[in-house]
Enzyme design. Sequence first.
Site, short mmCIF file in Angstrom:
data_model
loop_
_atom_site.label_atom_id
_atom_site.label_comp_id
_atom_site.label_asym_id
_atom_site.label_seq_id
_atom_site.Cartn_x
_atom_site.Cartn_y
_atom_site.Cartn_z
N LYS A 279 0.86 -1.19 0.00
CA LYS A 279 0.00 0.00 0.00
C LYS A 279 0.88 1.23 0.00
O LYS A 279 1.80 1.34 0.81
CB LYS A 279 -0.93 0.02 1.21
CG LYS A 279 -1.81 1.28 1.22
CD LYS A 279 -3.09 1.09 1.95
CE LYS A 279 -4.07 2.22 1.64
NZ LYS A 279 -5.36 2.02 2.35
N ASP B 31 -13.33 -1.05 12.24
CA ASP B 31 -14.32 -0.67 11.24
C ASP B 31 -14.79 -1.87 10.44
O ASP B 31 -14.26 -2.14 9.37
CB ASP B 31 -13.60 0.33 10.30
CG ASP B 31 -14.54 1.46 9.94
OD1 ASP B 31 -14.06 2.43 9.35
OD2 ASP B 31 -15.73 1.34 10.26
C1 LIG Z 1 -3.81 -4.28 7.78
O1 LIG Z 1 -4.30 -3.61 6.65
C2 LIG Z 1 -4.23 -2.24 6.62
C3 LIG Z 1 -3.68 -1.43 7.63
C4 LIG Z 1 -3.67 -0.05 7.49
C5 LIG Z 1 -4.20 0.52 6.34
C6 LIG Z 1 -4.20 2.00 6.13
O2 LIG Z 1 -4.28 2.42 4.99
N1 LIG Z 1 -4.18 2.80 7.24
C7 LIG Z 1 -4.28 4.19 7.15
C8 LIG Z 1 -4.10 4.91 5.97
C9 LIG Z 1 -4.23 6.29 5.96
C10 LIG Z 1 -4.55 6.97 7.13
C11 LIG Z 1 -4.74 6.24 8.30
C12 LIG Z 1 -4.60 4.86 8.32
C13 LIG Z 1 -4.73 -0.27 5.33
C14 LIG Z 1 -4.74 -1.66 5.47
N2 LIG Z 1 -5.28 -2.54 4.53
C15 LIG Z 1 -5.61 -2.19 3.24
O3 LIG Z 1 -5.48 -1.09 2.77
C16 LIG Z 1 -6.15 -3.29 2.34
C17 LIG Z 1 -5.56 -3.09 0.95
S1 LIG Z 1 -6.52 -3.87 -0.30
C18 LIG Z 1 -5.97 -5.50 -0.29
N3 LIG Z 1 -5.05 -5.90 0.58
C19 LIG Z 1 -4.67 -7.21 0.58
N4 LIG Z 1 -5.15 -8.12 -0.27
C20 LIG Z 1 -6.07 -7.73 -1.18
N5 LIG Z 1 -6.58 -8.67 -2.06
C21 LIG Z 1 -6.51 -6.39 -1.20
BR1 LIG Z 1 -7.83 -5.84 -2.43
#
Ligand SMILES: COc1ccc(C(=O)Nc2ccccc2)cc1NC(=O)CCSc1ncnc(N)c1Br
Length: 271
Positions: free
Chosen positions: A43, A137
């Site tokens: 990400k 969430d």
């Molecule tokens: C532990 O997962 C996270 C932990 C943190 C944050 C995050 O952005 N925090 C954050 C971002 C901005 C501001 C404050 C907090 C996001 C995720 N997770 C994700 O974004 C999921 C991405 S999509 C995906 N991932 C895996 N396999 C797939 N097949 C897919 Br589709």
Amino acid sequence: APPATPKQFHLGMFEIGRPLGKGKFGRVYLARERKSGFVCALKVLYKNEIRKGGVETQVRREIEIQSNLRHPNILQLYGHFHDSKRIFLILEFAGKGELYKHLTREERFPEWKAAQYIAQMAQALQFCHKKHVIHRDIKPENILVGTHGELKIADFGWSVHTPSNRRQTMCGTLDYLPPEIVRQQWYSAKVDLWSLGVLMYEFLVGRAPFEDSVVLTHRRIVRCEYDVPNFVSREAKDLIAKLLVVSPEMRISLEELQEHPWIVKYCIDGE
Ligand SMILES: COc1ccc(C(=O)Nc2ccccc2)cc1NC(=O)CCSc1ncnc(N)c1Br
């Protein structure tokens, strides 16, 4: 197993694959760590976006919390690194993608599948509560499906999935909020039980129980006004009624939920 955790990760260590999804704060790509061949999701968050959004602390806290939450039903955050402009999160890759796409495609889930999903969510929430982490969430947009069909709570932070996301507007996020948050009161871990009730309803019915205009959703939540269609079984209706309770302390506990007839009936390991 995740790559042997070297002290420092950097972008050159990864081969970047197809985009997996788009969040408000950045994109997610399939990635493979060159040396070990380990597949993960990378990400990318843009620092200026984070700064503009004033969510630096949220990101730091999230990384801190997620790094020591290891559970089969919680998407793992293996590590992170950054360059001058971006922050990179190294995430577990969920082989079967986004739950809400499955729900949209199938319209609603059969009771045996909904019961197994709710039992998995309850186990993940029980694990979080033991670590004093609440308010994961848990709406469908924030849940992914692993390679073996198991659910994984993937906190997307503040980001929302834009292109085909059913809930573009604020009201989408309102659907899952319990009365005590809608009324900006103090909340406890019991908020997750309300959201679990909303999730269970949506799995079985194909829409959220309080879905309406923003104003009406607000009123229906605080009054707990919803009805359940007749095709939903009596046991399922009973459990929903024990989760969607206005007063937090009156809601069924996660332990009692896992002993509920509707869960026991469909969950093989009957945990
Ligand atoms: C532990 O997962 C996270 C932990 C943190 C944050 C995050 O952005 N925090 C954050 C971002 C901005 C501001 C404050 C907090 C996001 C995720 N997770 C994700 O974004 C999921 C991405 S999509 C995906 N991932 C895996 N396999 C797939 N097949 C897919 Br589709």
